[in-house]
Design a protein around this motif. Structure first.
Motif, short mmCIF file in Angstrom:
data_model
loop_
_atom_site.label_atom_id
_atom_site.label_comp_id
_atom_site.label_asym_id
_atom_site.label_seq_id
_atom_site.Cartn_x
_atom_site.Cartn_y
_atom_site.Cartn_z
N ARG A 159 29.90 9.42 46.81
CA ARG A 159 31.37 9.35 46.83
C ARG A 159 31.81 7.95 47.24
NH1 ARG A 159 33.88 14.23 50.18
NH2 ARG A 159 32.45 13.42 51.77
N ASP A 184 26.84 21.67 47.03
CA ASP A 184 28.10 21.78 47.74
C ASP A 184 29.09 22.63 46.94
OD1 ASP A 184 29.77 20.57 50.08
OD2 ASP A 184 31.02 20.29 48.29
N TYR A 187 32.52 20.94 45.81
CA TYR A 187 32.37 20.03 44.68
C TYR A 187 32.18 20.80 43.38
CZ TYR A 187 30.36 16.42 41.68
OH TYR A 187 30.11 15.58 40.64
N GLU A 190 35.49 22.30 42.35
CA GLU A 190 36.44 21.28 41.92
C GLU A 190 36.14 20.82 40.51
OE1 GLU A 190 37.85 16.75 43.24
OE2 GLU A 190 36.44 17.91 44.48
N HIS A 191 34.87 20.72 40.15
CA HIS A 191 34.48 20.26 38.82
C HIS A 191 34.19 21.41 37.86
CE1 HIS A 191 33.89 16.61 41.22
NE2 HIS A 191 33.93 15.93 40.08
#
Length: 725
Positions: A159, A184, A187, A190-191
């Motif tokens: 990141r 995670d 993550y 989110e994606h």
């Protein structure tokens, strides 16, 4: 009274004949033989062996008695102390008469194996136990190249520094910019990543304090463990030791392959041409490679380079796959090209409006995504192509084999959907526990136990009408619990491992028995004639053409051009590897009279001796004289035949000349003729008058009809009279 025979049978089964055992024990002691008991999954087997024999001979005896390969013998039930197959250590020094050893089945080419016939077919290497307290297998597994690369990769998600939340210098790190683990959850959410990659799941399981020391993938077993001595065999008895545990189906949170990428759209278009031509469904195997998928942390992507269509009988609603006798040849060509079988693809298309090219939407959330029969077929194919894994108890776990379904979407356009079945589904299919239903394609059914097969209970969980999670028996079973989604796509920039066809007609695909799609000599000749001399390697860089040449006996042609087709560069054929002349190569020679000589047959010079003959190629040079030095040097094997023929002709001409110059001829005409002497007697005292140059080889005989002419027939005999006589 009805239970008396059963009670008697159990009593006889449990109670040993102690007198017989005592006599047998004393007999072995007197004969100086030891009886070693070997306990395995099949039961207890008694091995008779001399105490002076070595442990290697004990391994041979156990293998011959139990018909097993890849095993180890241990002294304890928990498999701690192993008996090494040593040729120097004696049986009497390690075991005594009546001792029991425990056999553990090992997957892979263990060093304990004494048979070499099965050893060559195993994909694993030999190794010894590195940590006896670890639950991992005692051998090194040869994983795929992509798995080896991902296991060595860092895998953390980098990141960048946040300008608003990070208040440290450029070299510092905080909770807002530090690297994330590949598993995670925030993550992934989110994606929009639905499943963990397989290596991310392994990292998650091995991230504790023990670093995954005892983490192992156990094989799911749905069968009764054979060899239990506590009761009669099934169906007369069963116990908790040999009974398989009940299975609760859970949605698999990880997947072995995270994306399927076709190199270009023409691969799928050529596959769909059969459906467009006939309206029948079609199935094929995907050949390609595995590579790292950068969009998913520690992800794997399957890259498809070609589709091979096996023999099959298809209709509008069904596909019946036939046995393929050339399956090994196809795998051999793919292996030479650096490819492997990575999945299978099938169509489920029904035309709605042919004028605008729309199809019906058959599959979806309201009906089904994949049928139970297709799910079982996918599980069978995945069992045939397991995934080597060093964390598995038997060396393999799961599979990277993918399933692609070509069907209609909501917009009534043709699109592809990718799937893979879970490890639980693979176990149910392997143990023959899952069958399809008759009238509901979206439902499977777990078999019920019979006298021949015991099937454990299989459950799945779902929410009822009140929102409560309830457990239900998998009879029937929604196949969605067994599926894992795998996205399928094509790249923005097409990739061409093989030839890129623009306006030329490609080589026909195998096993298509319709007009215009047959693979034969005429199709090969027409295909090659459409290419120029400078495009020879591009023309030959076709997967279906290479398979056809290989099946016709041209393994050298497929191997020589494999590297050129894979690399995409026009490489020269390697010296010393010529192609033997036959039908297919002769067709290429006719289509490329100049390019074939320069590119294909440019090899080491041929060697022709009495004992050594190599690099022999067809004589294709530009019209040399038949008796020139170059032609004779090339065809020296015909020189003895030519010499013998010349000698024979010379001898025959000489014989003709001798006869013409030495034989005595007598001729007469049809009319009367004058003669000096007429002698019809032939003996030593009446020699003939010689009229030729030499006196040898004379053969004076009275011609037929000469006496008749002398007696007054002045006309003499005619040829017609001679023929009549």
């Amino acid at each position: 009274m009805a239970c008396a025979p059963l009670l008697l049978e159990q009593f006889i089964y449990k109670k040993r004949n102690f007198a017989y055992a005592f006599v047998r024990h004393r007999l072995f002691v007197l004969c100086k033989q030891s009886l070693i008991r070997v306990q395995s999954a099949e039961g207890i087997k008694r091995i008779e062996i001399s105490p002076k024999s070595n442990l290697k001979h004990l391994y041979d005896s156990v293998q011959n008695a139990l018909k097993v390969d890849g095993f180890g013998l241990f002294k304890e039930r928990n498999f701690l102390t192993e008996l090494q197959a040593s040729g120097s250590q004696l049986v009497g020094s390690s075991l005594r008469h009546g001792d029991m050893v425990y056999l553990k089945q090992m997957a892979g080419t263990s060093s304990r194996r004494t048979s070499t016939t099965v050893l060559d077919s195993q994909p694993f290497k030999t190794s010894t136990v590195s940590n006896p307290n670890s639950a991992r297998p005692s051998f090194n597994v040869v994983e795929d190249d992509v798995d080896q690369a991902l296991s060595k990769a860092d895998g953390t998600i980098k990141r960048e520094r946040d300008s608003k939340l990070c208040h440290h210098n450029a070299n510092g790190r905080c909770v807002h910019c530090s690297s994330l683990e590949p598993y995670d959850e925030s993550y992934l959410k989110e994606h929009n990543i639905k499943h963990l990659s397989f290596h991310s799941y392994i990292r998650k399981q091995t991230s504790g304090m023990d670093q995954g020391k005892y983490f192992v993938f156990d094989d799911i077993n749905c069968r009764i463990k054979p060899g239990c001595r506590e009761h009669p065999p099934w169906p007369k008895g069963i116990c908790s030791k040999c009974q398989p545990s009940a299975i609760t189906l859970n949605r698999q949170t990880y997947r072995h392959v995270d994306n399927v990428m076709f190199e270009n759209t023409k691969i799928v278009e050529r596959f769909l041409n059969y459906w467009r031509t006939t309206g029948h469904q079609r199935m094929g195997y995907l050949y390609g490679t595995y590579e790292q998928h950068t969009d998913v942390p520690l992800g794997i992507r399957a890259k498809v380079a070609a589709i091979y269509e096996p023999p099959q009988e298809s209709t509008r609603d069904s596909i019946n796959i036939q046995p393929d006798e050339f399956a090994d040849d196809v795998d051999a060509v793919a292996s030479a090209l650096g490819l492997k079988k990575i999945g299978w693809i099938f169509t489920d298309l029904i035309t709605e409006d042919a004028s605008i090219g729309t199809v019906k939407q058959i599959r979806g959330i309201e009906s089904h995504f994949i049928t139970a029969q297709e799910c079982i077929t996918a599980g069978e194919l995945q069992n045939r192509h397991p995934n080597p894994c060093k964390y598995a108890s038997n060396g393999v776990f799961g599979s990277k084999f993918v399933t692609i379904c070509v069907t209609g979407d909501k917009t009534k356009q043709v699109h592809m959907e990718g799937y893979a079945v879970s490890a639980q589904c693979m176990a149910l299919v392997r143990d023959n526990c899952l069958i399809p239903t008759k009238d509901a394609p979206e439902l499977g059914y777990v078999r019920e136990s019979t006298d021949k097969q015991y099937v454990p209970d299989v459950f799945y969980k779902e929410k009822d009408q009140y929102g409560n999670e309830v457990q239900r028996l998998a009879r029937p079973l929604p196949v969605e619990y067994l599926l894992v989604d795998v996205p399928a796509s094509t790249p923005l920039q097409p990739i061409y491992t093989f030839t890129e066809y623009d306006k030329r007609q490609p080589f026909p695909i195998e096993n298509r028995y319709i007009d215009g799609h047959l693979q034969d000599f005429n199709a090969l000749s027409c295909y090659l004639s459409a290419w120029g001399e400078e495009e020879f390697l591009e023309a030959i860089s076709d997967f279906h053409l290479l398979v056809y040449l290989y099946k016709m006996g041209h393994a050298a042609a497929a191997t020589a051009h494999g590297s050129a087709a894979r690399g995409g560069a026009h490489q020269e054929p390697q010296p010393g590897r010529p192609v033997q002349g036959c039908g297919c190569v002769e067709a290429a020679r006719v289509a490329y009279p100049g390019q074939f000589r320069r590119q294909w047959l440019k090899a080491a010079p041929p060697t022709r001796t009495l004992l050594l003959r190599k690099n022999l190629v067809p004589f294709l040079d530009d019209d040399p004289c038949v008796f020139s030095k170059k032609a004779i040097m090339h065809h020296w094997g015909a020189v003895p035949i030519i010499a013998i023929s010349l000698l024979s002709l010379t001898a025959e001409v000489i014989a003709w000349l001798v006869i013409a110059l030495t034989r005595h001829d007598v001729s007469y005409t049809a009319n009367s003729a004058h003669y000096e002497c007429l002698e019809t007697r032939s003996s030593l005292y009446y020699p003939a008058k010689y009229l030729k140059f030499m006196r040898f080889n004379q053969k004076c005989e009275v011609p037929q009809g000469l006496i008749q002419a002398n007696q007054g027939d002045t006309a003499g005999p005619s040829f017609d009279d001679k023929k009549n006589k």
